[in-house]
Every structure is written in C-alpha cells, then in structure tokens.
Scaffold this motif. Structure first.
Motif, mmCIF file in Angstrom:
data_model
loop_
_atom_site.group_PDB
_atom_site.id
_atom_site.type_symbol
_atom_site.label_atom_id
_atom_site.label_comp_id
_atom_site.label_asym_id
_atom_site.label_seq_id
_atom_site.Cartn_x
_atom_site.Cartn_y
_atom_site.Cartn_z
ATOM 1 N N ARG A 135 -42.719 -65.589 38.702
ATOM 2 C CA ARG A 135 -42.115 -64.285 38.435
ATOM 3 C C ARG A 135 -40.612 -64.275 38.736
ATOM 4 O O ARG A 135 -39.994 -63.224 38.787
ATOM 5 C CB ARG A 135 -42.812 -63.206 39.266
ATOM 6 C CG ARG A 135 -44.271 -62.989 38.848
ATOM 7 C CD ARG A 135 -44.885 -61.891 39.668
ATOM 8 N NE ARG A 135 -46.264 -61.627 39.285
ATOM 9 C CZ ARG A 135 -47.052 -60.726 39.852
ATOM 10 N NH1 ARG A 135 -46.566 -59.984 40.840
ATOM 11 N NH2 ARG A 135 -48.284 -60.557 39.450
ATOM 12 N N GLU A 136 -40.032 -65.411 38.940
ATOM 13 C CA GLU A 136 -38.597 -65.511 39.197
ATOM 14 C C GLU A 136 -38.204 -64.752 40.460
ATOM 15 O O GLU A 136 -37.178 -64.065 40.502
ATOM 16 C CB GLU A 136 -37.799 -64.983 37.999
ATOM 17 C CG GLU A 136 -37.906 -65.849 36.760
ATOM 18 C CD GLU A 136 -37.157 -67.173 36.917
ATOM 19 O OE1 GLU A 136 -35.971 -67.146 37.230
ATOM 20 O OE2 GLU A 136 -37.803 -68.210 36.744
ATOM 21 N N ILE A 137 -39.015 -64.902 41.511
ATOM 22 C CA ILE A 137 -38.671 -64.343 42.813
ATOM 23 C C ILE A 137 -38.108 -65.472 43.664
ATOM 24 O O ILE A 137 -38.767 -66.484 43.891
ATOM 25 C CB ILE A 137 -39.900 -63.723 43.499
ATOM 26 C CG1 ILE A 137 -40.462 -62.595 42.642
ATOM 27 C CG2 ILE A 137 -39.517 -63.218 44.884
ATOM 28 C CD1 ILE A 137 -39.516 -61.448 42.424
ATOM 29 N N LYS A 155 -36.043 -51.672 42.627
ATOM 30 C CA LYS A 155 -34.750 -51.256 42.086
ATOM 31 C C LYS A 155 -33.827 -50.762 43.199
ATOM 32 O O LYS A 155 -33.118 -49.774 43.065
ATOM 33 C CB LYS A 155 -34.935 -50.144 41.050
ATOM 34 C CG LYS A 155 -35.794 -50.548 39.870
ATOM 35 C CD LYS A 155 -35.142 -51.642 39.045
ATOM 36 C CE LYS A 155 -35.975 -52.004 37.832
ATOM 37 N NZ LYS A 155 -35.404 -53.103 37.043
ATOM 38 N N ASN A 207 -29.997 -58.516 49.555
ATOM 39 C CA ASN A 207 -30.928 -58.962 48.522
ATOM 40 C C ASN A 207 -31.381 -57.758 47.719
ATOM 41 O O ASN A 207 -31.312 -56.613 48.175
ATOM 42 C CB ASN A 207 -32.127 -59.695 49.124
ATOM 43 C CG ASN A 207 -32.920 -58.842 50.098
ATOM 44 O OD1 ASN A 207 -32.350 -58.245 51.004
ATOM 45 N ND2 ASN A 207 -34.225 -58.800 49.951
ATOM 46 N N SER A 260 -29.440 -61.887 43.297
ATOM 47 C CA SER A 260 -29.191 -60.754 44.182
ATOM 48 C C SER A 260 -28.642 -61.135 45.551
ATOM 49 O O SER A 260 -28.170 -60.273 46.278
ATOM 50 C CB SER A 260 -30.489 -59.965 44.391
ATOM 51 O OG SER A 260 -31.406 -60.692 45.189
ATOM 52 N N SER A 269 -34.367 -56.230 44.948
ATOM 53 C CA SER A 269 -35.710 -56.377 44.408
ATOM 54 C C SER A 269 -35.808 -55.679 43.063
ATOM 55 O O SER A 269 -35.501 -54.487 42.949
ATOM 56 C CB SER A 269 -36.740 -55.791 45.378
ATOM 57 O OG SER A 269 -38.016 -55.742 44.788
ATOM 58 N N ASP A 270 -36.219 -56.419 42.041
ATOM 59 C CA ASP A 270 -36.398 -55.809 40.721
ATOM 60 C C ASP A 270 -37.517 -54.786 40.720
ATOM 61 O O ASP A 270 -37.531 -53.846 39.923
ATOM 62 C CB ASP A 270 -36.690 -56.900 39.683
ATOM 63 C CG ASP A 270 -35.448 -57.688 39.321
ATOM 64 O OD1 ASP A 270 -34.364 -57.091 39.306
ATOM 65 O OD2 ASP A 270 -35.568 -58.895 39.065
ATOM 66 N N ASN A 271 -38.485 -54.965 41.623
ATOM 67 C CA ASN A 271 -39.614 -54.039 41.655
ATOM 68 C C ASN A 271 -39.215 -52.674 42.218
ATOM 69 O O ASN A 271 -39.568 -51.635 41.675
ATOM 70 C CB ASN A 271 -40.747 -54.637 42.494
ATOM 71 C CG ASN A 271 -41.338 -55.881 41.864
ATOM 72 O OD1 ASN A 271 -41.373 -56.003 40.640
ATOM 73 N ND2 ASN A 271 -41.802 -56.819 42.676
ATOM 74 N N SER A 284 -34.412 -60.960 43.841
ATOM 75 C CA SER A 284 -34.256 -61.416 42.464
ATOM 76 C C SER A 284 -33.253 -62.573 42.438
ATOM 77 O O SER A 284 -32.460 -62.749 43.368
ATOM 78 C CB SER A 284 -33.776 -60.266 41.572
ATOM 79 O OG SER A 284 -32.512 -59.809 41.994
#
Length: 416
Positions: free
Chosen positions: A330-332, A67, A61, A356, A63-65, A353
């Motif tokens: 938040r599209e999680i 990166k 997976n 992902s 995570s956009d946060n 994300s």
C-alpha cells in the motif's frame, strides 16, 4: 520576597525553567509577563536551552488515510524515545505543507505545491505561536509560470529570522537566470527584493535546503545555451550579507543535477547523491570537511538501496543516516536509521506516506512569544484562506484573557 531579590537573579532562575512552566508564569503578574516576553529574555532562554543540549529530533509524517500531518519530538538516543506530540493547527487544501527548514525551534512551512496559491507560515510548536507571511511579490498572477526554491535561517548579526525566495521565470527555452529574489524578515513582517547581481545559475524547483554557517544551500546547475542543465553545483545564500555564492560538488557527481540533495552531517556540509542502474540503486554520502574548500570533499559511505530502502534524507547526531523503507504493497513507508559501520537498518517505529517524512534537529524555544498570533499575517495570502483549529483559537483567547485579568489585578506577589 521578590522585593529583596535582584532582577538578574530572577532572570537566572526563570531561564532555567521549561517552556510549559514559563507559559504559566506569564499569567502570574504583569511584571513577569513583561520580563518573559522581552527579546533579551527569549534569547537568554534559548542560549541556555541550546547549551543544555537535549538532543531532540522533530519528526513530521503524513498519513493518506487520516489526511493529517503529524508532528512529534523524539530523543535522539538509541531507543528513539518519544518526548511529546505536537498539535498541528493548520489545514491546507493542497494536501500538506512542505517544511522548508527549522531554526531555534521555529519552523518555516510552505503550501506551494500549486503555483497559483502560495502560503508560508513561521510556526513555533512549543508555544503554539505562528506568523502568516504576506503574499510574496512574484506570483503566477503577476509574472506567469515559474519555478522556485525557498530558504529559511537565522541571521545572528541582527538576531532576526529570514526567508529567501529564489524564483526563475519561465522562458521559451527554459528558465530565466538571474532569478527574481525576495527576502522576508521577521523583524519587519514584509518582503523586499534583492538584486542577485548577475547570478547566472539556476536553483532546482523546490530544492531542499541545508542551513549551515549562516547560509542557505541548495543544489543548482549552470544552464547551457539551450536553457537546460549542464552539471550540478551547490548554490549558497548568506543570510547576513545577502550575497550568493557557489561551491563545487565532489568530482564526478556533477551529472545529472536532479539526482543530488544537500544536508548537514556532523556540522559539515554534505551531499547525498543517488544513482539508478540495472545493477542496483545506490546512495552515496559525501561530506565537506573544511567548509568552502572543494578539495576537502570526502566520501563517507554508500548505501545499497535494496529491500525497500528509498534513500538518505537526513542524519542523526551519531552519524547514522535517516531513510525511508517500504513496508507494504500500500506504499506505506517506515522511518528507519542506517548505521554505516555495521550496515544495520533499525526501524524507528514511525510510518507515513512515501513523501511525507521530514526530520531535523530541534530545540524548544520561546521565539515568537512576544508576538500576537498571525500579527504580520493579516495581509491577504495570495487570496487563499487557511483554517485554524477551533481549540487553538479558544486557548489563544483564554491566554489573552488571563493576561488581561492579571494586569488589572494588584500585583500582590511583588514586582521584580
């Protein structure tokens, strides 16, 4: 004591040990290092581990946060217990790697989101070994615009791992068929071209693969006279004889071709088909009960894509479907499993994300243990540089130093 124990007895003992213990064992002596890193021992350990059947699932997976890509192993049981976290050592400027496939504990990763740069890696996370694949022959710089798909699998006939790349060059009316086909073999460390022998079909851009019965499978289509798609079919490529084949899809699922993907369900080739309509979105799953026989396609179940469900992308060994579910504005997304019998959705506790997630069956192995990290990857990778985390470099250098020291010392423990 080892002077009085036959080598076959030591092999029987050592092949029963877990990966972490064997990694420590290679530093015991030169003879142990030579034994454990042989292809024969690696194959015997893999066979014994596979038979033991620990039912592990690899989960990726992103995570956009943070990166960062996260890889972990989970037991494929009722509670989806976490087994271990895998340290991911690579970084890419193109956001994240795409997982092509997984075979015998070896992952094929591709950073191909942009046609100008294309880096591929074979990675064994259990022993922290990797091979950078050299730059393929067909690139944007050499041939211009194209679309492509990649397959990865194991050729049991010669105990080798192969990566196949199917590239359709762009033409004014669409994409060219037959495609350019090239194969990378781990045993040689290089690419070579393969003649598709008049292959008239088109494999979709970065189509997901299903590896079954020694062959890679993708969703493709037969182009019409204008170059556009004219119905879905399943394209196969046998890793042994390197021949393409075609499998017809279930009746009524040939249009449109971009709404389907292939997977493996309970050791059967399966097809996941998505339908979007004003009356509700659905995802139906079909399984080919007898491989290669279109008449054996059987509809397994249909999932209503409601309450945030995004669609099926894999399966557990108990037949439950793996899906993604939106959990916030938040599209999680959250990884969930769907029981087709009870129609119950279970949260597996993994978030990421929307695009992902990757989940596949996994077995820990020693594949690549007999290679030096990046051994076949010293050729330039299409001009793109990859960064490796510092601590992996330190650990690798330390491992080489320990082995070197053990070779210089007198083997007081005896030889096998």
């Amino acid at each position: 004591m080892s002077n009085y124990i036959p080598q076959e007895v030591w092999i029987d003992i050592l092949t029963r040990l877990p990966i972490e213990t064997l990694i420590r064992c290679i530093s015991v002596s030169k003879s142990w290092y030579s034994l454990i890193t042989t292809p024969t021992f690696i194959s015997q350990h893999l066979h014994r581990t596979t038979v033991a059947n620990n039912d592990l699932l690899l989960v990726r997976n992103y995570s956009d946060n943070s990166k960062k890509e996260h890889y972990s192993l989970h037991f494929d049981n009722h509670t989806f217990d976490a087994y271990k976290t895998l340290d991911f050592p690579f970084m890419t400027p193109n956001h994240y790697f795409r997982v092509i496939g997984c075979s015998n504990g070896l992952l094929c990763l591709s950073d191909d989101q942009f046609c100008y740069n294309h880096t591929m890696i074979l990675w064994n996370p259990s022993i922290r070994k990797y091979v950078n694949l050299p730059c393929p022959r067909v690139t944007f710089n050499s041939h211009g615009p194209f679309m492509h798909s990649i397959g990865f699998g194991f050729n049991v006939a010669n105990n080798d791992y192969k990566v196949v790349r199917v590239v359709h060059l762009q033409e004014p009316w669409g994409y060219k068929a037959p495609p350019e086909v090239e194969i990378y073999e781990l045993s040689t460390g290089s690419w070579r071209s393969v003649n598709p022998m008049g292959f008239p079909y088109v494999v979709g851009e970065r189509s997901s693969q299903a590896f079954l019965n020694g062959a890679v499978h993708w969703v493709g289509h037969y182009p019409n006279e204008l170059g556009g798609p004219s119905g879905s079919l399943i394209v196969s490529f046998d890793m042994g004889n390197e021949v393409f084949g075609v499998i017809m899809v279930p009746e009524g699922l040939s249009f449109p071709p971009l709404q389907s993907r292939v997977a493996v369900l309970e050791e059967c080739l399966s097809m996941i088909h998505f339908t979007w309509s004003l009356y509700g979105d659905t995802c139906c799953v079909w399984a080919m009960k007898q491989y290669g026989v279109p008449e054996s396609w059987t509809k397994q179940f249909t999932v209503d894509l409601k309450e945030g469900l995004r669609g099926v992308f894999g399966f557990r060994k108990n037949g439950e479907a793996l899906m993604k579910k939106i959990t916030s504005y938040r599209e999680i997304d959250t990884l969930v499993s769907y029981d087709p019998k009870s129609e119950q959705v279970k949260n597996l506790g993994v978030t990421g994300s929307p695009i992902s997630f990757y989940v596949d069956n996994f077995v820990e192995s020693l594949v690549l243990l007999d290679l030096v990290n990046g051994e076949f990857g010293r050729q330039p990778n299409c001009g793109e540089k990859k960064m490796l985390k510092g601590k992996w470099k330190i650990e690798e250098e330390h491992e080489e130093q320990v082995v070197a020291e053990s070779e210089d010392q007198t083997d007081e423990r005896g030889k096998l």
